[in-house]
Scaffold this active site. Structure first.
Site, PDB file in Angstrom:
ATOM      1  CG  ASP A   1     -12.442   2.875   3.304  1.00 15.73           C
ATOM      2  OD1 ASP A   1     -12.913   2.154   2.401  1.00 15.73           O
ATOM      3  OD2 ASP A   1     -11.394   2.588   3.925  1.00 15.73           O
TER       4      ASP A   1
ATOM      5  CE1 TYR B   1      -0.868  -8.882  -1.285  1.00 20.09           C
ATOM      6  CE2 TYR B   1      -2.777 -10.257  -0.831  1.00 20.09           C
ATOM      7  CZ  TYR B   1      -2.137  -9.039  -0.753  1.00 20.09           C
ATOM      8  OH  TYR B   1      -2.751  -7.970  -0.145  1.00 20.09           O
TER       9      TYR B   1
ATOM     10  NE  ARG C   1      -3.783   0.255   2.354  1.00 15.00           N
ATOM     11  CZ  ARG C   1      -4.961   0.554   1.817  1.00 15.00           C
ATOM     12  NH1 ARG C   1      -5.195   1.787   1.385  1.00 15.00           N
ATOM     13  NH2 ARG C   1      -5.906  -0.356   1.697  1.00 15.00           N
TER      14      ARG C   1
END
Length: 399
Positions: free
Chosen positions: A292, A215, A109
């Site tokens: 969000d 991952y 991120r």
């Protein structure tokens, strides 16, 4: 005081992925935009995230090249692989499809945040400004920050997250935040995990009311591991430092490779997982929401960042011809009409996935739901991949 009585065409509160994406697009359209962020420095916390092709296409249109992206991201060969948690049997795998016109990647991120931030001029971002109050009339919006600074704008975009302050000026009553579960997150050096797990796949193990996924990120140097676990309540203000031993204990008896991956972690955090029901509306007069702040969702479709990025392009595209006399009611109605049904569906489906993993009707003493049983319900959602990735966002952007 610096910033007092400044006025911009657009002010964005929140310099996360969605807020910065909107700012970058608006600057490309020649709009005077400024982003205010409450954090003392501009950086993204967290670990790895998934970016389906629908989000990558937006980033490419923003000017982030595939070469820049691939310096830090890992393109997936298997976009989904599901395994039984107890014995590691593969239940299903879905290879990457080139039909969607962009790669499907996993990325840290913070590295994605840096890429998007590079497309916004530095003088358009101000940190250490936490929004505490918003007032508007037909001429503009006044935003007040906790340091006493006030600024004005023709348009205010609330991109300030699940606990949005800007949202309070949009909806009549604050939405109920629903706590569902908790998630351990760790980053592990890739060379410390079993060789079989050093692959460009997004793999999830299911079973026993738990969910484990791994991952690679950071160009394949690190492995992102997460473990969702049932919890009935959360007593903290946010994520907390946790013990790797507790993370390991949650997955006792699972596939030995899971034990090895968790055991390789030097540290971990435990994050609360919240969502909220769809809002009554996203906009009010000169104020609107994205990401969000508009549609907080659980992470089980890997679409939190992607939906915020989609919001940003559609909203910016509909504001690209903004002038003093622009009819914002029409623009925001179009934006909300285009985005709210899709985002609300993603909210619902992400919640549904966790309800498959940890069914609300299951007695809390029971902890032996097999991965196969969960998967047999989960697989009914697989056409979601086509719907998510095949979405033609360009038709929603005003030319």
């Amino acid at each position: 005081m610096a910033g007092h009585n400044k006025r911009h065409q657009v002010v964005i509160v929140g310099a996360g992925l969605g807020g910065l994406t909107a700012a970058a697009f608006l600057q490309r359209f020649g709009i005077d935009v400024h982003v205010y962020e409450k954090a003392p420095e501009l950086k993204e916390i967290g670990a790895g995230i998934n970016l389906d092709s629908n989000a990558i296409r937006v980033l490419l249109r923003l000017g982030i090249t595939e070469e820049e992206l691939m310096e830090v991201a890992v393109p997936l060969k298997e976009v989904w692989e599901f395994r039984n948690g107890n014995d590691g049997r593969v239940l299903y795998s879905e290879p990457f499809k080139k039909d969607f016109g962009a790669p499907h990647v996993v990325i840290h991120r913070g590295e994605l945040h840096s890429l998007i931030k590079s497309k916004v001029t530095k003088d358009a971002i101000t940190v250490n400004h936490g929004c505490v109050n918003v007032e508007q009339n037909n001429d503009g919006v006044q935003i007040t920050f906790e340091n006493g600074v006030t600024v004005e704008a023709d348009v205010l975009i609330g991109a300030d997250g699940g606990r949005s302050v800007v949202r309070n000026a949009v909806v009549d009553s604050p939405p109920k935040m629903r706590f569902w579960a908790a998630m351990y997150r760790s980053l592990v050096p890739i060379d410390q995990v079993p060789p079989s797990e050093r692959v460009p796949n997004r793999t999830a193990w299911l079973g026993s009311r738990h969910f484990f996924m791994r991952y690679p990120v950071s160009g394949g140097k690190l492995l992102n591991i997460v473990g969702a676990v049932p919890r009935s309540h959360w007593e903290h203000n946010g994520p907390i430092d946790a013990n790797v031993e507790d993370f390991l204990a949650e997955f006792t008896g699972w596939d030995e490779n899971i034990q090895a991956m968790i055991g390789s972690a030097q540290e971990t955090k435990l994050w609360p997982l919240y969502d909220m029901d769809p809002l009554e509306r996203w906009s009010n007069n000169r104020i609107t929401l994205l990401g969000d702040a508009a549609h907080l969702l659980l992470p089980f479709l890997g679409q939190g960042a992607a939906q915020a990025i989609e919001d940003a392009e559609v909203l910016a595209g509909n504001l690209k011809n903004l002038t003093k006399g622009t009819d914002l009611t029409e623009i925001f109605a179009r934006y909300e009409g285009l985005r709210k049904p899709r985002a609300s569906t993603v909210q619902f489906m992400a919640r549904t996935i966790w309800n498959f993993i940890d069914p609300p009707y299951i007695n809390s003493e029971v902890s032996s739901i097999p991965g196969d049983d969960i998967f047999n319900q989960y697989k009914s959602l697989f056409n979601m991949h086509e719907w998510l990735n095949g979405y033609d966002l360009q038709k929603d952007v005003v030319s």
